[in-house]
Motif scaffolding. Structure first.
Motif, mmCIF file in Angstrom:
data_model
loop_
_atom_site.group_PDB
_atom_site.id
_atom_site.type_symbol
_atom_site.label_atom_id
_atom_site.label_comp_id
_atom_site.label_asym_id
_atom_site.label_seq_id
_atom_site.Cartn_x
_atom_site.Cartn_y
_atom_site.Cartn_z
ATOM 1 N N ASP A 38 53.939 41.511 92.778
ATOM 2 C CA ASP A 38 53.406 42.826 92.398
ATOM 3 C C ASP A 38 52.004 42.685 91.809
ATOM 4 N N ARG A 39 51.075 42.287 92.665
ATOM 5 C CA ARG A 39 49.684 42.106 92.259
ATOM 6 C C ARG A 39 48.774 42.803 93.283
ATOM 7 N N PRO A 40 47.515 43.039 92.926
ATOM 8 C CA PRO A 40 46.577 43.621 93.898
ATOM 9 C C PRO A 40 46.416 42.693 95.097
ATOM 10 N N ALA A 41 46.022 43.277 96.224
ATOM 11 C CA ALA A 41 45.825 42.497 97.445
ATOM 12 C C ALA A 41 44.602 43.017 98.187
ATOM 13 N N LEU A 42 43.967 42.118 98.933
ATOM 14 C CA LEU A 42 42.807 42.467 99.744
ATOM 15 C C LEU A 42 43.060 42.010 101.169
ATOM 16 N N ILE A 43 42.922 42.936 102.115
ATOM 17 C CA ILE A 43 43.113 42.635 103.531
ATOM 18 C C ILE A 43 41.749 42.630 104.203
ATOM 19 N N VAL A 44 41.457 41.560 104.920
ATOM 20 C CA VAL A 44 40.167 41.405 105.593
ATOM 21 C C VAL A 44 40.414 41.276 107.093
ATOM 22 N N GLY A 45 39.710 42.052 107.882
ATOM 23 C CA GLY A 45 39.888 41.970 109.330
ATOM 24 C C GLY A 45 38.969 42.903 110.066
ATOM 25 N N GLU A 46 38.691 42.570 111.321
ATOM 26 C CA GLU A 46 37.856 43.405 112.171
ATOM 27 C C GLU A 46 38.556 44.737 112.437
ATOM 28 N N ARG A 47 37.786 45.689 112.938
ATOM 29 C CA ARG A 47 38.369 46.983 113.280
ATOM 30 C C ARG A 47 39.445 46.791 114.344
ATOM 31 N N LEU A 87 31.386 45.366 93.964
ATOM 32 C CA LEU A 87 31.284 44.749 92.638
ATOM 33 C C LEU A 87 32.001 43.395 92.638
ATOM 34 N N PRO A 88 31.327 42.357 92.186
ATOM 35 C CA PRO A 88 31.972 41.033 92.186
ATOM 36 C C PRO A 88 33.207 40.976 91.299
ATOM 37 N N ASP A 89 33.201 41.684 90.169
ATOM 38 C CA ASP A 89 34.377 41.676 89.290
ATOM 39 C C ASP A 89 35.582 42.329 89.967
ATOM 40 N N LEU A 90 35.323 43.399 90.719
ATOM 41 C CA LEU A 90 36.419 44.063 91.435
ATOM 42 C C LEU A 90 36.974 43.141 92.514
ATOM 43 N N LEU A 91 36.078 42.460 93.217
ATOM 44 C CA LEU A 91 36.533 41.512 94.233
ATOM 45 C C LEU A 91 37.393 40.421 93.608
ATOM 46 N N ASP A 92 36.969 39.925 92.455
ATOM 47 C CA ASP A 92 37.757 38.888 91.783
ATOM 48 C C ASP A 92 39.182 39.355 91.481
ATOM 49 N N ASP A 114 33.258 40.171 105.881
ATOM 50 C CA ASP A 114 33.459 39.193 104.811
ATOM 51 C C ASP A 114 33.085 39.841 103.474
ATOM 52 N N PRO A 115 34.015 39.961 102.522
ATOM 53 C CA PRO A 115 33.696 40.631 101.252
ATOM 54 C C PRO A 115 32.608 39.922 100.448
ATOM 55 N N ARG A 116 32.440 38.630 100.675
ATOM 56 C CA ARG A 116 31.372 37.914 99.965
ATOM 57 C C ARG A 116 30.003 38.406 100.409
ATOM 58 N N ARG A 117 29.886 38.777 101.664
ATOM 59 C CA ARG A 117 28.627 39.359 102.150
ATOM 60 C C ARG A 117 28.395 40.724 101.520
ATOM 61 N N LEU A 118 29.464 41.485 101.321
ATOM 62 C CA LEU A 118 29.319 42.795 100.685
ATOM 63 C C LEU A 118 28.838 42.645 99.240
#
Length: 373
Positions: free
Chosen positions: A32-41, A165-170, A154-158
């Motif tokens: 039960d933690r936040p998650a980030l999904i990365v992928g092409e359209r 925001l880097p803190d939000l990404l973290d 790539d979220p690092r490019r964003l």
């Protein structure tokens, strides 16, 4: 699959890449933690987010998906956090935002980088402290929401471009799920194509599912699928609709193939070609003496050829005559092929690059001829 989530049926595949991704989704669902999904359209990011919710302990609570890119930037904050009556012009009453609607469940934020940085800062506080503030209020509202976000680059490019925001990404990067593009899911293209075709044929009321020929499967596998699963599904359904039989032999991936390469003739109007070229082409078509029309079939030169010609007849300028003939042939082939240069090249027995070279050489004349009244 729950009745409230019929889209889960679309998450299909049997390749190693797909199965590994689904295993990672299942593992993340239990945490039960936040998650980030990365992928092409078109890779199925929303499907993965839905699986995260429906395979989690929150499965029986609200699942609220929000495509931030589809919302006006000025309204994103109000949509997510709600507002109090009188908070701004037109706010006649209190409005509950998506966070409160998802209380106890999961909030999916697609295209996270579409949110303004000020809104991202409020998202960070919601993740950190579990409360939000409606616009126009200073009173915190406690919310129990699991945030799942998605980006298509790539979220690092964003972060480097100042769009995230880097803190939000973290905070969101506790669980990072990377959706494999279709071109890396070896073996899944025919698997998915067959199922999409069968499902669509059933929707059309056809008695049996379509069967793809080996050539059709080869054509599907050779395409890079920049639109991924969404593009494949659209192409397959379009092919099934166009094919009356249960066997599919040809695949048309580009629905605009008749318009490309760039069409130089007026749409729907056959071009008129230079009169001198047409007359040369017409005269040559009546002479059996080969493409030049000057030497009879038996090779003899006993009499002038063609018979009506004489040695005193003026000869046309060779370069101009050849150019007129080439322009006329190119024009007729383009007219017959509807402007499709690959088909026009085939009609003339030329390679595509040969045709393109001639086309560029006479582009001005062809364009002027096509616009002639």
């Amino acid at each position: 699959m729950t009745p409230d989530a019929p889209w889960l049926a679309e998450a299909l595949g049997q390749s190693d890449a797909f199965l590994a991704c689904m295993e990672a989704v299942a593992q993340a669902a239990s945490i039960d933690r936040p998650a980030l999904i990365v992928g092409e359209r078109g890779t199925g990011k929303e499907l993965a987010a839905a699986r995260l919710h429906y395979h989690s302990p929150r499965w029986d609570r609200a699942y609220v998906p929000v495509n931030l890119a589809a919302l006006p930037r000025t309204l994103i904050e109000s949509e997510l956090f709600g507002h109090e009556a009188g908070a701004f012009t037109g706010a006649s009453r209190r409005r509950v935002g998506r966070f409160e609607a998802a209380d106890g469940g999961t909030l999916f934020l697609d295209e996270l980088h579409a949110a303004p940085l000020a809104v991202q800062a409020k998202l960070l506080r919601a993740v950190e402290y579990g409360h939000i503030e409606r616009i126009g209020s200073s009173q915190p509202v406690a919310v129990d929401v699991r945030i799942v976000a998605a980006v298509n680059v790539d979220p690092r490019r964003l972060v480097a471009k100042g769009r995230l925001l880097p803190d939000l990404l973290d905070r969101l990067a506790f669980c990072v799920l990377v959706m494999p593009p279709l071109r890396e899911r070896h073996g899944d293209i025919p698997y998915l194509a067959e199922r999409f075709a069968a499902r669509f044929a059933a929707q059309l009321g056809r008695p049996e599912p379509p069967v793809f020929s080996r050539a059709a499967i080869t054509a599907l596998a050779a395409h890079p699928w920049p639109g991924n699963i969404r593009e494949l599904k659209t192409v397959v359904e379009r092919v099934v609709l166009a094919c009356p039989s249960s066997r599919i032999d040809a695949i048309q991936i580009d629905p605009f193939a008749a318009l490309s390469p760039a069409r130089e003739v007026q749409e729907g109007v056959p071009p008129s070609w230079p009169p001198e070229a047409s007359s040369i082409l017409s005269s040559l078509s009546h002479h059996p003496g080969g493409s030049g029309g000057m030497i009879p079939p038996d090779g003899s030169r006993a009499a002038p050829w063609p018979p009506e010609a004489s040695l005193s007849s003026p000869l046309p300028n060779f370069t101009e005559a050849v150019a007129s003939l080439e322009i006329a042939l190119l024009g007729r082939a383009l007219a017959r092929s509807g402007g499709n240069q690959r088909r026009a090249a085939g009609l003339l027995g030329l390679g595509y690059h040969q045709f393109r070279g001639l086309y560029r050489k006479y582009a001005g004349a062809l364009d002027a001829a096509s616009k002639a009244p």
